[in-house]
Design a protein around this motif. Structure first.
Motif, PDB file in Angstrom:
ATOM      1  N   ALA A  78      -9.041  -3.352 -30.992  1.00 31.29           N
ATOM      2  CA  ALA A  78      -7.482  -2.957 -32.001  1.00 31.29           C
ATOM      3  C   ALA A  78      -8.083  -1.184 -31.065  1.00 31.29           C
ATOM      4  O   ALA A  78      -9.394  -0.947 -31.387  1.00 31.29           O
ATOM      5  N   CYS A  79      -6.906  -0.598 -31.942  1.00 37.48           N
ATOM      6  CA  CYS A  79      -6.858   0.506 -30.935  1.00 37.48           C
ATOM      7  C   CYS A  79      -6.998   1.269 -32.405  1.00 37.48           C
ATOM      8  O   CYS A  79      -7.015   3.037 -32.065  1.00 37.48           O
ATOM      9  N   ALA A  80      -7.448   1.143 -33.789  1.00 36.81           N
ATOM     10  CA  ALA A  80      -7.429   1.347 -34.467  1.00 36.81           C
ATOM     11  C   ALA A  80      -7.919   1.022 -35.443  1.00 36.81           C
ATOM     12  O   ALA A  80      -7.855  -0.333 -35.692  1.00 36.81           O
ATOM     13  N   SER A  81      -8.238   1.471 -36.885  1.00 35.03           N
ATOM     14  CA  SER A  81      -8.808   0.869 -37.556  1.00 35.03           C
ATOM     15  C   SER A  81      -8.384   1.305 -39.244  1.00 35.03           C
ATOM     16  O   SER A  81      -8.973   2.632 -39.960  1.00 35.03           O
ATOM     17  N   PRO A  82      -8.024   0.444 -40.118  1.00 37.48           N
ATOM     18  CA  PRO A  82      -8.451   0.898 -41.569  1.00 37.48           C
ATOM     19  C   PRO A  82      -9.621   1.430 -42.408  1.00 37.48           C
ATOM     20  O   PRO A  82     -10.428   0.743 -41.574  1.00 37.48           O
ATOM     21  N   VAL A  83      -9.493   2.418 -43.052  1.00 40.63           N
ATOM     22  CA  VAL A  83     -10.257   2.730 -43.955  1.00 40.63           C
ATOM     23  C   VAL A  83     -10.089   2.996 -45.266  1.00 40.63           C
ATOM     24  O   VAL A  83      -9.013   2.824 -46.044  1.00 40.63           O
ATOM     25  N   ARG A  84     -11.376   2.842 -46.416  1.00 37.99           N
ATOM     26  CA  ARG A  84     -11.237   2.742 -47.300  1.00 37.99           C
ATOM     27  C   ARG A  84     -12.126   4.198 -46.908  1.00 37.99           C
ATOM     28  O   ARG A  84     -12.739   4.282 -48.008  1.00 37.99           O
ATOM     29  N   ALA A  85     -11.390   4.965 -47.551  1.00 32.00           N
ATOM     30  CA  ALA A  85     -12.453   6.801 -47.107  1.00 32.00           C
ATOM     31  C   ALA A  85     -12.891   7.137 -48.589  1.00 32.00           C
ATOM     32  O   ALA A  85     -11.840   7.040 -49.205  1.00 32.00           O
TER      33      ALA A  85
END
Length: 207
Positions: free
Chosen positions: A195-202
């Motif tokens: 994947a070129c990115a990932s969701p985060v729970r920041a």
């Protein structure tokens, strides 16, 4: 318990996205019934929806994917710097007042309130500011807008600075309620192969 600030927007079908990107959608593949003991859902979305960590693969071929990035940059001491209404680009002068003893992670608040609709007139990083922060030992930068580069950029100069300087980045954060100062950042990307990115729970935690 130390105070936590959730700096991630809610992800929904209404989440603002770059034009042409894949919006968030959820469908039910199973639902509770006499013959089914659970609810099960399936998601489709771009990994750039909501708060997310770009992987180097996003702006460079043969670069690490979301599953391959070193996690160290995404956890640890962090400084939130306010540059509210600073204009189209975060310049060095907008963050210089917080230069002393910079930690390895810097998040810049640009917005009075995070936008809930797509607006291409968002604030991005000047590439010179990315380099200035890296020269002071910063390993991760972030902001509360969709991208470190302007919406109409074709050269992606600030993304290319990230690649050249081996920095990590968080985009689409919500810093509306976060005072300027120092925190602990926790914003781990998912281990998404290729994947070129990932969701985060920041989140930010008081120190």
């Amino acid at each position: 318990m130390k105070q936590l600030w959730d700096i991630s927007p809610t992800v929904s079908p209404a989440s603002p996205i770059f034009p042409g990107d894949e919006p968030y959608a959820l469908r039910w593949t199973a639902q509770l019934s006499p013959g089914c003991p659970v609810n099960l859902s399936a998601l489709t979305m771009s990994p750039h929806v909501g708060a997310h960590a770009d992987a180097p693969l996003h702006y460079g071929n043969d670069q690490p994917s979301a599953a391959e990035v070193d996690l160290q940059a995404y956890v640890g001491p962090c400084r939130v710097i306010h540059a509210i209404d600073c204009g189209p680009l975060i310049q060095i002068e907008h963050v210089q007042h917080a230069e002393k003893d910079l930690p390895e992670r810097v998040l810049v608040r640009c917005c009075r309130q995070a936008s809930e609709v797509w607006n291409p007139e968002f604030t991005a990083y000047a590439p010179e500011t990315v380099a200035w922060l890296a020269a002071r030992g910063v390993k991760l930068i972030g902001l509360d807008t969709p991208s470190v580069d302007p919406a109409d950029s074709k050269s992606l100069d600030s993304h290319q600075q990230l690649l050249r300087l081996n920095l990590r980045v968080l985009e689409n954060l919500v810093l509306d309620a976060v005072p300027e100062g120092d925190y602990e950042l926790i914003a781990l990307p998912l281990k998404l192969a290729g994947a070129c990115a990932s969701p985060v729970r920041a989140v930010l935690r008081a120190i």
